[in-house]
Design an enzyme around this catalytic site. Structure first.
Site, PDB file in Angstrom:
ATOM      1  N   LYS A 113      10.215  -8.436   4.458  1.00  0.00           N
ATOM      2  CA  LYS A 113       9.261  -8.043   3.430  1.00  0.00           C
ATOM      3  C   LYS A 113       8.462  -9.281   3.009  1.00  0.00           C
ATOM      4  CE  LYS A 113      10.393  -5.384   0.034  1.00  0.00           C
ATOM      5  NZ  LYS A 113       9.032  -4.817   0.165  1.00  0.00           N
ATOM      6  N   GLY A 147       4.874  -9.189   3.013  1.00  0.00           N
ATOM      7  CA  GLY A 147       3.501  -9.173   3.517  1.00  0.00           C
ATOM      8  C   GLY A 147       2.477  -9.239   2.387  1.00  0.00           C
ATOM      9  N   GLY A 148       2.892  -8.798   1.223  1.00  0.00           N
ATOM     10  CA  GLY A 148       2.010  -8.874   0.045  1.00  0.00           C
ATOM     11  C   GLY A 148       2.389 -10.025  -0.871  1.00  0.00           C
ATOM     12  N   ASP A 199      10.618   0.943  -2.163  1.00  0.00           N
ATOM     13  CA  ASP A 199       9.712  -0.131  -1.754  1.00  0.00           C
ATOM     14  C   ASP A 199       9.326   0.042  -0.287  1.00  0.00           C
ATOM     15  OD1 ASP A 199       8.217  -2.450  -1.878  1.00  0.00           O
ATOM     16  OD2 ASP A 199       9.831  -3.660  -2.730  1.00  0.00           O
ATOM     17  N   SER A 258       0.814  -1.222   0.000  1.00  0.00           N
ATOM     18  CA  SER A 258       0.000   0.000   0.000  1.00  0.00           C
ATOM     19  C   SER A 258       0.846   1.270   0.000  1.00  0.00           C
ATOM     20  CB  SER A 258      -0.952  -0.010   1.200  1.00  0.00           C
ATOM     21  OG  SER A 258      -0.235  -0.175   2.400  1.00  0.00           O
ATOM     22  N   GLU A 268      10.605  -8.486  -5.616  1.00  0.00           N
ATOM     23  CA  GLU A 268      11.108  -7.302  -4.894  1.00  0.00           C
ATOM     24  C   GLU A 268      12.604  -7.460  -4.607  1.00  0.00           C
ATOM     25  OE1 GLU A 268       7.176  -5.830  -2.413  1.00  0.00           O
ATOM     26  OE2 GLU A 268       8.411  -7.395  -1.557  1.00  0.00           O
ATOM     27  N   ALA A 270       8.108  -1.966   3.482  1.00  0.00           N
ATOM     28  CA  ALA A 270       8.623  -3.097   4.263  1.00  0.00           C
ATOM     29  C   ALA A 270       7.637  -3.412   5.382  1.00  0.00           C
ATOM     30  CB  ALA A 270       9.990  -2.779   4.855  1.00  0.00           C
ATOM     31  N   ASP A 271       7.738  -4.625   5.896  1.00  0.00           N
ATOM     32  CA  ASP A 271       6.872  -5.034   7.015  1.00  0.00           C
ATOM     33  C   ASP A 271       7.556  -4.806   8.351  1.00  0.00           C
ATOM     34  OD1 ASP A 271       4.621  -6.131   5.442  1.00  0.00           O
ATOM     35  OD2 ASP A 271       6.243  -7.361   4.639  1.00  0.00           O
TER      36      ASP A 271
HETATM   37  C1  5RP Z   1       4.983  -6.806  -0.304  1.00  0.00           C
HETATM   38  C2  5RP Z   1       5.856  -6.044   0.611  1.00  0.00           C
HETATM   39  C3  5RP Z   1       5.373  -4.716   1.065  1.00  0.00           C
HETATM   40  O1  5RP Z   1       6.312  -3.744   0.712  1.00  0.00           O
HETATM   41  C4  5RP Z   1       5.174  -4.758   2.540  1.00  0.00           C
HETATM   42  O2  5RP Z   1       4.247  -5.800   2.847  1.00  0.00           O
HETATM   43  C5  5RP Z   1       4.650  -3.433   3.110  1.00  0.00           C
HETATM   44  O3  5RP Z   1       3.362  -3.197   2.632  1.00  0.00           O
HETATM   45  P1  5RP Z   1       2.497  -1.953   3.121  1.00  0.00           P
HETATM   46  O4  5RP Z   1       3.163  -0.731   2.592  1.00  0.00           O
HETATM   47  O5  5RP Z   1       1.124  -2.210   2.526  1.00  0.00           O
HETATM   48  O6  5RP Z   1       2.450  -1.985   4.621  1.00  0.00           O
HETATM   49  O7  5RP Z   1       6.914  -6.460   1.012  1.00  0.00           O
HETATM   50  O8  5RP Z   1       5.476  -8.087  -0.548  1.00  0.00           O
END
Ligand code: 5RP
Length: 237
Positions: free
Chosen positions: A99, A101-102, A86, A31, A108, A88-89
């Protein structure tokens, strides 16, 4: 807009101020990265940024770039990327990341590894002292290996679960057609480099979400006196 989205927006806008015309840019996923891609499109449309080429890190960022008329270039045709931006989680004080989470961490990491600079954009909820105390490490596995990989991870004191989809029966299927195991180690991850290598060495694993020694700069969004602001922490040595 809720406060977390405000933090994400302010940091996404700040990231675009690091972009210069003629750059080849890695377009992250998630996001926060999506907000960054929208800000980038605004700057291209207004003519402030020219001759930008984007490299998608996922189906999500590819579709968004296409919708917003950001020219895309294939990763395979490039020897280097000027800057990758990018989300990150989790980000630890040494800028090691979790990373995925998506479920996009394979592409990536490919893009980050080819980038001259990796800029990470997060809201302050992503900053942690120790990785994997609360956010599970995503591990992409080929479909018929998930149970076998789960058993090996369990021998390493990792508790894992197969990531399940919403709005679809069954598991999340990645852009590569694989599955995701989300892993929490009993004591978190104290040595990310070691764990990154050990997990990637398990037969059936394609890639895990530890990004070790890849990040050059982190921008953090936070709310101060009700106003969203950005700062750039120094890396702890
Ligand atoms: C996807 C990722 C994202 O960058 C990570 O999950 C962060 O997402 P968000 O900005 O929605 O919190 O690594 O694979």
């Amino acid at each position: 807009m809720d406060s977390q989205t405000q933090m994400k927006q302010v940091v996404a806008d700040a990231a675009i101020r690091e972009v210069k015309s003629d750059m080849v840019l890695g377009l992250g996923s998630g996001s926060t990265a999506a907000l960054m891609i929208k800000s980038l499109a605004d700057e291209i449309r207004s003519g402030k940024l020219q001759n930008i080429k984007g490299v998608a890190t996922s189906f999500q960022s590819e579709v968004l770039a296409l919708e917003l008329d950001i020219p895309l270039i294939d990763l395979a045709s490039l020897s280097q990327i000027d800057l990758a931006i990018d989300g990150a989680d989790e980000v630890d004080p040494g800028f090691q990341l979790i990373k995925g989470g998506g479920a996009c961490h394979v592409r990536e990491k490919l893009v980050a590894s080819k980038a001259n600079q990796l800029l990470i954009v997060v809201d302050e909820t992503k900053l942690v002292q120790n990785l994997n105390k609360s956010f599970p490490l995503p591990v992409e596995v080929i479909p018929n290996a998930w149970k076998q990989v789960q058993e090996v991870i369990s021998e390493m004191n990792g508790n894992s679960s197969l990531r399940m989809a919403t709005k679809k029966a069954g598991p999340v299927v990645t852009d590569q057609g694989n599955l995701i195991l989300d892993v929490l180690f009993n004591d978190g991850i104290k040595n990310p480099k070691d764990i990154e290598m050990k997990i990637n060495n398990i037969p059936g694993v394609l890639e895990n979400g530890l990004f070790v020694d890849l990040t050059d700069k982190v921008l953090v969004g936070k709310i101060e006196d009700n106003i969203p602001v950005v700062y750039s922490p120094s890396r702890a040595t």
